[in-house]
Scaffold this motif. Structure first.
Motif, PDB file in Angstrom:
ATOM      1  N   ASP A  49     -71.563  46.537  19.175  1.00 51.45           N
ATOM      2  CA  ASP A  49     -72.541  45.729  18.429  1.00 51.45           C
ATOM      3  C   ASP A  49     -71.746  44.634  17.728  1.00 51.45           C
ATOM      4  OD1 ASP A  49     -74.444  44.668  16.764  1.00 51.45           O
ATOM      5  OD2 ASP A  49     -74.952  46.560  15.783  1.00 51.45           O
ATOM      6  N   ILE A  80     -74.315  29.595  21.048  1.00 51.53           N
ATOM      7  CA  ILE A  80     -72.881  29.784  20.808  1.00 51.53           C
ATOM      8  C   ILE A  80     -72.326  30.928  21.653  1.00 51.53           C
ATOM      9  CG2 ILE A  80     -73.132  31.334  18.820  1.00 51.53           C
ATOM     10  CD1 ILE A  80     -70.429  28.607  19.169  1.00 51.53           C
ATOM     11  N   THR A  81     -73.123  31.968  21.875  1.00 50.82           N
ATOM     12  CA  THR A  81     -72.629  33.108  22.655  1.00 50.82           C
ATOM     13  C   THR A  81     -72.197  32.652  24.046  1.00 50.82           C
ATOM     14  OG1 THR A  81     -74.101  34.537  21.423  1.00 50.82           O
ATOM     15  CG2 THR A  81     -73.185  35.448  23.441  1.00 50.82           C
ATOM     16  N   TRP A  89     -71.284  41.378  15.553  1.00 53.88           N
ATOM     17  CA  TRP A  89     -71.907  40.467  14.583  1.00 53.88           C
ATOM     18  C   TRP A  89     -71.089  39.192  14.466  1.00 53.88           C
ATOM     19  CZ3 TRP A  89     -69.848  38.157  10.310  1.00 53.88           C
ATOM     20  CH2 TRP A  89     -70.748  37.313   9.619  1.00 53.88           C
ATOM     21  N   TRP A  90     -71.770  38.070  14.574  1.00 54.61           N
ATOM     22  CA  TRP A  90     -71.138  36.760  14.340  1.00 54.61           C
ATOM     23  C   TRP A  90     -72.208  35.688  14.312  1.00 54.61           C
ATOM     24  CZ3 TRP A  90     -70.030  33.220  18.731  1.00 54.61           C
ATOM     25  CH2 TRP A  90     -70.484  33.702  19.968  1.00 54.61           C
ATOM     26  N   GLN A  91     -71.804  34.427  14.224  1.00 58.11           N
ATOM     27  CA  GLN A  91     -72.744  33.323  14.031  1.00 58.11           C
ATOM     28  C   GLN A  91     -72.268  32.068  14.758  1.00 58.11           C
ATOM     29  OE1 GLN A  91     -72.101  33.343   9.617  1.00 58.11           O
ATOM     30  NE2 GLN A  91     -74.276  33.818   9.545  1.00 58.11           N
ATOM     31  N   THR A  92     -73.183  31.115  14.921  1.00 58.63           N
ATOM     32  CA  THR A  92     -72.797  29.814  15.466  1.00 58.63           C
ATOM     33  C   THR A  92     -71.640  29.257  14.631  1.00 58.63           C
ATOM     34  OG1 THR A  92     -75.074  29.435  16.115  1.00 58.63           O
ATOM     35  CG2 THR A  92     -73.654  27.502  16.018  1.00 58.63           C
ATOM     36  N   VAL A 130     -75.632  41.477  20.896  1.00 59.44           N
ATOM     37  CA  VAL A 130     -75.432  40.363  19.968  1.00 59.44           C
ATOM     38  C   VAL A 130     -76.742  39.647  19.677  1.00 59.44           C
ATOM     39  CG1 VAL A 130     -74.943  38.695  21.831  1.00 59.44           C
ATOM     40  CG2 VAL A 130     -74.164  38.196  19.513  1.00 59.44           C
ATOM     41  N   GLY A 131     -76.822  39.044  18.498  1.00 59.76           N
ATOM     42  CA  GLY A 131     -77.932  38.147  18.193  1.00 59.76           C
ATOM     43  C   GLY A 131     -78.774  38.597  17.029  1.00 59.76           C
ATOM     44  N   ILE A 176     -75.226  45.213   9.444  1.00 57.83           N
ATOM     45  CA  ILE A 176     -75.840  43.953   9.043  1.00 57.83           C
ATOM     46  C   ILE A 176     -77.344  44.196   8.920  1.00 57.83           C
ATOM     47  CG2 ILE A 176     -76.019  41.486   9.569  1.00 57.83           C
ATOM     48  CD1 ILE A 176     -73.069  42.681   9.476  1.00 57.83           C
ATOM     49  N   ASN A 189     -82.471  31.820  16.373  1.00 61.90           N
ATOM     50  CA  ASN A 189     -82.632  31.519  14.953  1.00 61.90           C
ATOM     51  C   ASN A 189     -83.654  30.426  14.763  1.00 61.90           C
ATOM     52  OD1 ASN A 189     -80.559  33.159  14.551  1.00 61.90           O
ATOM     53  ND2 ASN A 189     -79.302  31.712  13.429  1.00 61.90           N
ATOM     54  N   ASP A 215     -76.320  36.427   5.520  1.00 62.93           N
ATOM     55  CA  ASP A 215     -76.771  37.769   5.899  1.00 62.93           C
ATOM     56  C   ASP A 215     -76.522  38.773   4.782  1.00 62.93           C
ATOM     57  OD1 ASP A 215     -77.718  37.378   8.527  1.00 62.93           O
ATOM     58  OD2 ASP A 215     -75.675  37.377   9.311  1.00 62.93           O
ATOM     59  N   ILE A 227     -85.207  35.416  12.929  1.00 64.25           N
ATOM     60  CA  ILE A 227     -84.605  35.547  14.249  1.00 64.25           C
ATOM     61  C   ILE A 227     -85.626  36.163  15.197  1.00 64.25           C
ATOM     62  CG2 ILE A 227     -82.678  36.485  15.537  1.00 64.25           C
ATOM     63  CD1 ILE A 227     -81.010  36.250  13.100  1.00 64.25           C
ATOM     64  N   ARG A 274     -81.068  38.439   7.598  1.00 60.35           N
ATOM     65  CA  ARG A 274     -80.911  37.219   6.820  1.00 60.35           C
ATOM     66  C   ARG A 274     -81.471  37.395   5.417  1.00 60.35           C
ATOM     67  NH1 ARG A 274     -77.813  33.561   9.405  1.00 60.35           N
ATOM     68  NH2 ARG A 274     -78.589  32.212   7.780  1.00 60.35           N
ATOM     69  N   THR A 318     -77.781  24.443  15.019  1.00 65.13           N
ATOM     70  CA  THR A 318     -78.379  25.715  14.627  1.00 65.13           C
ATOM     71  C   THR A 318     -79.381  25.429  13.514  1.00 65.13           C
ATOM     72  OG1 THR A 318     -77.893  27.997  13.959  1.00 65.13           O
ATOM     73  CG2 THR A 318     -76.540  26.285  12.961  1.00 65.13           C
TER      74      THR A 318
HETATM   75  C1  7RM Z   1     -73.996  34.993  17.789  1.00 56.03           C
HETATM   76  C2  7RM Z   1     -75.294  34.501  17.177  1.00 56.03           C
HETATM   77  C3  7RM Z   1     -76.467  34.243  13.740  1.00 56.03           C
HETATM   78  C4  7RM Z   1     -77.282  35.272  13.005  1.00 56.03           C
HETATM   79  C5  7RM Z   1     -76.467  36.056  12.022  1.00 56.03           C
HETATM   80  C6  7RM Z   1     -77.266  37.348  11.943  1.00 56.03           C
HETATM   81  C7  7RM Z   1     -77.769  37.549  13.344  1.00 56.03           C
HETATM   82  C8  7RM Z   1     -76.108  38.062  15.161  1.00 56.03           C
HETATM   83  C9  7RM Z   1     -75.889  40.215  14.949  1.00 56.03           C
HETATM   84  C10 7RM Z   1     -76.780  39.750  13.957  1.00 56.03           C
HETATM   85  C11 7RM Z   1     -77.018  41.898  13.156  1.00 56.03           C
HETATM   86  C12 7RM Z   1     -75.595  41.624  14.995  1.00 56.03           C
HETATM   87  N1  7RM Z   1     -75.215  33.344  16.479  1.00 56.03           N
HETATM   88  N2  7RM Z   1     -76.898  38.419  14.127  1.00 56.03           N
HETATM   89  N3  7RM Z   1     -75.500  39.145  15.674  1.00 56.03           N
HETATM   90  N4  7RM Z   1     -77.344  40.589  13.066  1.00 56.03           N
HETATM   91  N5  7RM Z   1     -76.195  42.410  14.074  1.00 56.03           N
HETATM   92  N6  7RM Z   1     -74.776  42.147  15.913  1.00 56.03           N
HETATM   93  O1  7RM Z   1     -76.299  35.156  17.318  1.00 56.03           O
HETATM   94  O2  7RM Z   1     -76.006  31.557  14.957  1.00 56.03           O
HETATM   95  O3  7RM Z   1     -77.460  32.279  16.750  1.00 56.03           O
HETATM   96  O4  7RM Z   1     -77.177  33.682  14.833  1.00 56.03           O
HETATM   97  O5  7RM Z   1     -77.783  36.237  13.933  1.00 56.03           O
HETATM   98  O6  7RM Z   1     -78.357  37.184  11.078  1.00 56.03           O
HETATM   99  O7  7RM Z   1     -76.373  35.380  10.805  1.00 56.03           O
HETATM  100  S1  7RM Z   1     -76.483  32.649  15.765  1.00 56.03           S
END
Ligand code: 7RM
Length: 635
Positions: free
Chosen positions: A397, A296-297, A399-402, A372-373, A499, A513, A487, A508, A502, A250
């Motif tokens: 909706d 990751i998704t 929210w999560w991360q790699t 997501v994303g 959320i 990312n 975030d 993004i 960043r 990532t």
């Molecule tokens: C799963 C994924 C992570 C970053 C994360 C956020 C942003 C992801 C949402 C979101 C607002 C959401 N992994 N992000 N999901 N922001 N609402 N539902 O995307 O590593 O590629 O990105 O994506 O900034 O830190 S990732």
């Protein structure tokens, strides 16, 4: 009360409270349900965020593919595990049963072994969205090899960087890929990358587009003949709970991409648990996540989470616009999809098109709509809710991360009332906190701050491959004893989280990312470029797009600027991939800098986003005069 199948809000709060009061008990209960362990754990959790070191289910032994495949053979052998929808709608869909998937993964695993791959070796997977991609991932896991999937839209340079960083011994690829009306020469990209990778001994190639490719003798082989000869039985390698399962790269705000390392038991338990609760999957449902397994998704919610639950997971090879903008909706109708999981950027792109594309399809099978994303904006949320869910399917909706491995903050459909643009509440086991700039926790509701997590969950990444120091600095140093997400978020009057995006230099774009630094590094390689700075600016479809400020060398000044713009985007495409191309390139004589030489991106961001009314204090700049110049020449 069950930890799974949360059906109403009161039940959610009960389960949540239980998970916070005694997290170890909670996760132990979850781990005891539904999984096959070869040996039970000695302790549920040992952790220290200051080192940082995190162990879940220490002492346990297992193989994740036994949980995703073998375990289902008796009860679900003939059930479709992977439903493959090809790029070309004329080509028939494939229904791969659990039994077939089991056999194919075992054969693939035996091929890997016969090519000298052993437990702990790294295998780079650079494949399009075809069933062999999922099989490759599982085949690695079967024998304890660590997979590193690289999204097959990345360039040769980006691929080489990732192969070298984790010292991969093998690359799994295809002759090429289909993407809408186009084909991509994947093997050619691999060949180019491997000019710079001495660690790779073997390349196995899937035939997909039947193109003419060159096979390097002694290094490259077609996969199929090897599979044909291989036994369909391969005993699973018995892994320790904390053995690495995979590496996934990532972008960071600076320097090299980060190879996030996920380990076996915790990742399995968490992705399986969240898949079941967040999508409310029922035995005969058809579930579809449109992500690529290169992200990751796709790892967590196309492959591992669904298969650990014995679900039918749809894999789509193509793009939403081919043969026309109705493709997603056509697939939902054709396969009677029940849970649909996509990204805001796709929703915005499709919302721009005629509503006919949606209305000519029967979408009544849908029960849950995921996002997501990136933050989903209000307009896209309503379009999704009104036209796809017909106001009947809740919008989840997530929210999560790699780095988090699984979904962290999300409504539980039919239990948590949704609210546009809000990811709502933390899932059981997740303890978010908001921090202010001075490192203090912000209590109460209707507040905003930096989003941290104060207690470990099972699927948190354990380290950055080869760089534990950077892992500590990036995630555990900004706030004492807390995982920092990067975030910003706000918490409303009922405790729902939104959320906001960043707070670092990651941009993004269409859900991908992108770190500013690698893009700037690429641009700066152009012989006419002296210096550059990249910022994001709001974009209707992509969420954010890239705006580049470029200082030319004297030799560049006399050249045609449009040609230079093309060349700069070409270099970016070569180094990173087309997703990182700049939408706008402004040539400038200077960049606003602090006295210590740091580019003030805040100012550039505001200018790019047409928000110049309040640029903040520019008096501390080394060169305040350049700000006006940049504003006057804004594109
Ligand atoms: C799963 C994924 C992570 C970053 C994360 C956020 C942003 C992801 C949402 C979101 C607002 C959401 N992994 N992000 N999901 N922001 N609402 N539902 O995307 O590593 O590629 O990105 O994506 O900034 O830190 S990732």
């Amino acid at each position: 009360m069950s930890n799974y199948h949360i059906k109403h809000l009161e039940e959610y709060y009960q389960v949540y409270r239980k998970s916070v009061i005694n997290p170890e008990n909670f996760w132990q209960e979850v781990a005891e349900e539904h999984f096959v362990w070869r040996k039970r754990w000695d302790s549920v959790l040992e952790w220290d965020f200051t080192k940082p070191e995190i162990n879940w289910f220490k002492g346990a032994k297992l193989n994740i593919t036994e949980n995703c495949l073998d375990r289902h053979l008796l009860t679900r052998g003939d059930k479709t595990a992977i439903l493959f929808e090809p790029n070309n709608p004329e080509e028939e869909a494939q229904h791969i049963s659990y039994k077939e998937l089991y056999e194919k993964v075992n054969a693939f695993a035996n091929v890997l072994k016969s090519q000298g791959i052993k437990k702990g070796d790294r295998v780079c997977i650079y494949l399009p969205m075809i069933p062999e991609l999922a099989m490759a991932v599982l085949a690695c896991a079967r024998i304890g090899a660590i997979h590193s999937v690289v999204f097959a839209g990345f360039s040769a340079t980006a691929l080489a960087t990732r192969i070298n960083d984790s010292d991969c011994k093998m690359v799994l690829t295809a002759d090429g890929s289909f993407r809408g009306a186009k084909t991509i020469d994947l093997k050619g990209i691999v060949d180019e990358a491997l000019n710079d990778c001495s660690c790779v001994e073997n390349v196995l190639v899937v035939k997909r587009i039947n193109s003419d490719i060159t096979m390097q003798k002694g290094r490259d082989q077609w996969l199929q003949p090897l599979l044909d000869k291989a036994s369909t039985v391969c005993e699973p390698e018995i892994m320790d709970a904390e053995d690495p399962l995979f590496i996934l790269y990532t972008s960071g705000s600076t320097g090299m991409p980060k190879g996030m390392v996920h380990t076996t038991a915790g990742y399995m338990v968490y992705t399986a648990y969240t898949f079941k609760n967040v999508f409310q999957y029922k035995e005969n449902d058809v579930y579809w996540c449109t992500a690529d397994i290169g992200w990751i998704t796709g790892h967590s919610y196309i492959v591992y989470g669904p298969l650990a639950n014995g679900a039918t997971t749809l894999m789509f090879e193509g793009v939403p616009s081919y043969p026309d903008y109705g493709r997603f909706w056509e697939i939902i109708e054709k396969h009677k999809v029940n849970q649909f999981y996509t990204a805001p950027t796709a929703i915005r792109a499709l919302a721009k098109e005629k509503l006919d594309y949606v209305e000519s399809h029967d979408l009544s099978s849908l029960k849950v709509l995921g996002s997501v994303g990136e933050p989903i904006n209000e307009e896209a949320w309503h379009w999704y809710n009104d036209n796809i869910g017909k106001k009947k399917s809740p919008i989840i909706d997530t929210w999560w991360q790699t780095e988090t491995g699984g979904i962290m903050i999300s409504p539980v459909p039919y239990a948590t009332p949704t609210k546009p643009t809000y990811a709502t509440l933390p899932l059981p086991g997740i303890q978010p906190v908001l921090m202010d700039e001075n490192g203090n926790e912000i209590n109460g509701n209707q507040v905003d701050g930096r989003l941290c997590i104060k207690f470990p969950w099972p699927s948190i990444a354990r380290t950055i491959w080869g760089n534990h120091k950077r892992y500590k600095e990036t995630y555990f140093s900004a706030f004492e004893n807390k995982y920092f997400t990067g975030d910003g978020a706000l918490r409303d009057e009922v405790g729902y989280y939104r959320i906001t995006g960043r707070v670092d230099d990651v941009i993004i774009v269409s859900g991908h990312n992108l770190g500013t630094a690698p893009i700037e590094d690429a641009i700066n390689e152009h012989p006419a470029v002296a210096e550059s700075a990249i910022v994001g600016f709001p974009h209707d479809i992509k969420g954010s797009a890239l705006y580049g400020y470029v200082i030319l060398k004297e030799t560049g000044e006399s050249r045609n600027h449009d040609n230079l713009r093309k060349e700069i985007n070409q270099i970016i495409t070569e180094h990173i991939g087309p997703i990182a191309k700049l939408d706008k390139i402004q040539f400038t004589v200077g960049l606003p800098k602090t006295r210590s030489g740091k580019i003030m991106r805040r100012i550039l961001r505001k200018i790019a986003g047409n928000d110049i009314s309040n640029l903040g204090d520019t008096s501390t700049l080394l060169n305040p005069e350049v700000v006006q110049e940049i504003i006057e020449n804004k594109l």
